[in-house]
Design a protein around this motif. Structure first.
Motif, PDB file in Angstrom:
ATOM      1  N   SER A  21       0.837  -1.193   0.000  1.00  0.00           N
ATOM      2  CA  SER A  21       0.000   0.000   0.000  1.00  0.00           C
ATOM      3  C   SER A  21       0.875   1.247   0.000  1.00  0.00           C
ATOM      4  CB  SER A  21      -0.910   0.003   1.246  1.00  0.00           C
ATOM      5  OG  SER A  21      -1.643   1.198   1.330  1.00  0.00           O
ATOM      6  N   SER A  25      -2.347   5.173  -0.919  1.00  0.00           N
ATOM      7  CA  SER A  25      -3.167   4.357  -1.825  1.00  0.00           C
ATOM      8  C   SER A  25      -3.829   3.225  -1.061  1.00  0.00           C
ATOM      9  CB  SER A  25      -2.301   3.785  -2.952  1.00  0.00           C
ATOM     10  OG  SER A  25      -1.379   2.840  -2.430  1.00  0.00           O
ATOM     11  N   HIS A  92      -2.906  -0.916  -4.610  1.00  0.00           N
ATOM     12  CA  HIS A  92      -2.130  -0.583  -5.802  1.00  0.00           C
ATOM     13  C   HIS A  92      -0.820  -1.359  -5.763  1.00  0.00           C
ATOM     14  CE1 HIS A  92      -4.279   3.631  -6.038  1.00  0.00           C
ATOM     15  NE2 HIS A  92      -5.101   2.611  -6.225  1.00  0.00           N
ATOM     16  N   ALA A  97      -0.620  -4.613 -10.075  1.00  0.00           N
ATOM     17  CA  ALA A  97      -0.900  -3.464 -10.933  1.00  0.00           C
ATOM     18  C   ALA A  97      -0.220  -3.620 -12.290  1.00  0.00           C
ATOM     19  CB  ALA A  97      -0.447  -2.175 -10.252  1.00  0.00           C
ATOM     20  N   HIS A 157      -4.611  -0.276 -13.156  1.00  0.00           N
ATOM     21  CA  HIS A 157      -4.928   0.279 -11.840  1.00  0.00           C
ATOM     22  C   HIS A 157      -4.439  -0.630 -10.714  1.00  0.00           C
ATOM     23  CE1 HIS A 157      -8.290   2.462  -9.343  1.00  0.00           C
ATOM     24  NE2 HIS A 157      -7.204   2.255  -8.630  1.00  0.00           N
ATOM     25  N   GLY A 158      -5.069  -1.784 -10.537  1.00  0.00           N
ATOM     26  CA  GLY A 158      -4.656  -2.663  -9.453  1.00  0.00           C
ATOM     27  C   GLY A 158      -5.737  -3.634  -9.041  1.00  0.00           C
TER      28      GLY A 158
END
Length: 215
Positions: A21, A25, A92, A97, A157-158
């Protein structure tokens, strides 16, 4: 402080300590009956204030607390489409990602069954077409998909994962990141993946969704 609030803060700290993280995010939520506790917008998962979480209903209506993460439509969509879901984690994380920027392995899973642990902890993970962060239509489209899944990759994005508990969702998020890292490590090298029968056997044993075919 409720146990759910404490668990949410502890899980955020654990995910941050694993490097999954970056910055501010990521967002987490947990369902309690017809209410959802979710991290507020801009929250640092390493330092979640358990007393300052946002409360939503299952429709996404803001009931209490600070402004929710912009990704709340994804969280509430997971809860509505799967009554067994009790927690949702969106990250993320670097390798997942990266995989979200590549073509999907199959229509129903962005990643192949490289290991039995991916099938038993994550299951098929569709790649959702790109949309801006927080896009309500992306969440609505995901909710309407007709096949079962507990995790998805948001294109460019993730990952977002759900689970029957916060611990299960965290395990799935970690396993998804590890599988993505393994896939990137293999690069273009020939690699054996689980056969359809092998993956199906694992999915059936652990009650996970898997109905994928390559291509």
């Amino acid at each position: 402080m409720s146990a759910a609030r404490h668990d949410l803060a502890a899980t955020g700290a654990r995910l941050a300590s694993l490097g999954l993280s970056p910055g501010s995010s990521g967002n987490l939520s947990i369902r309690e009956g017809d209410r959802v506790l979710i991290t507020p917008t801009g929250a640092d998962l390493a330092a979640i204030d358990a007393d300052r979480l946002t409360v939503l209903d299952l429709a996404g209506t803001h009931l209490d607390g600070p402004r929710p993460s912009k990704e709340f439509p994804l969280h509430t969509a997971f809860y509505r489409r799967d009554p067994a879901a009790r927690a949702v984690i969106h990250l993320h994380s670097r390798h997942a990602a990266a995989i979200s920027c590549r073509p999907a392995w199959s229509q129903r899973s962005a990643l192949p069954p490289l290991t039995p642990y991916f099938v038993m902890r994550v299951g098929q993970t569709p790649l959702l077409p790109y949309a801006p962060p927080g896009d309500a239509q992306q969440a609505a489209d995901m909710e309407q998909l007709t096949f079962p899944f507990r995790a998805a990759l948001l294109q460019n994005h993730g990952p977002v994962v759900s689970g029957p508990s916060l611990a299960a969702a965290m395990d799935a998020a970690v396993e998804l990141e590890e599988t993505a890292a393994l896939l990137l490590t293999l690069g273009g090298l020939p690699a054996r993946v689980l056969t359809e029968a092998e993956a199906r056997a694992m999915a059936d044993k652990y009650g996970m969704p898997w109905s994928c075919h390559p291509g």
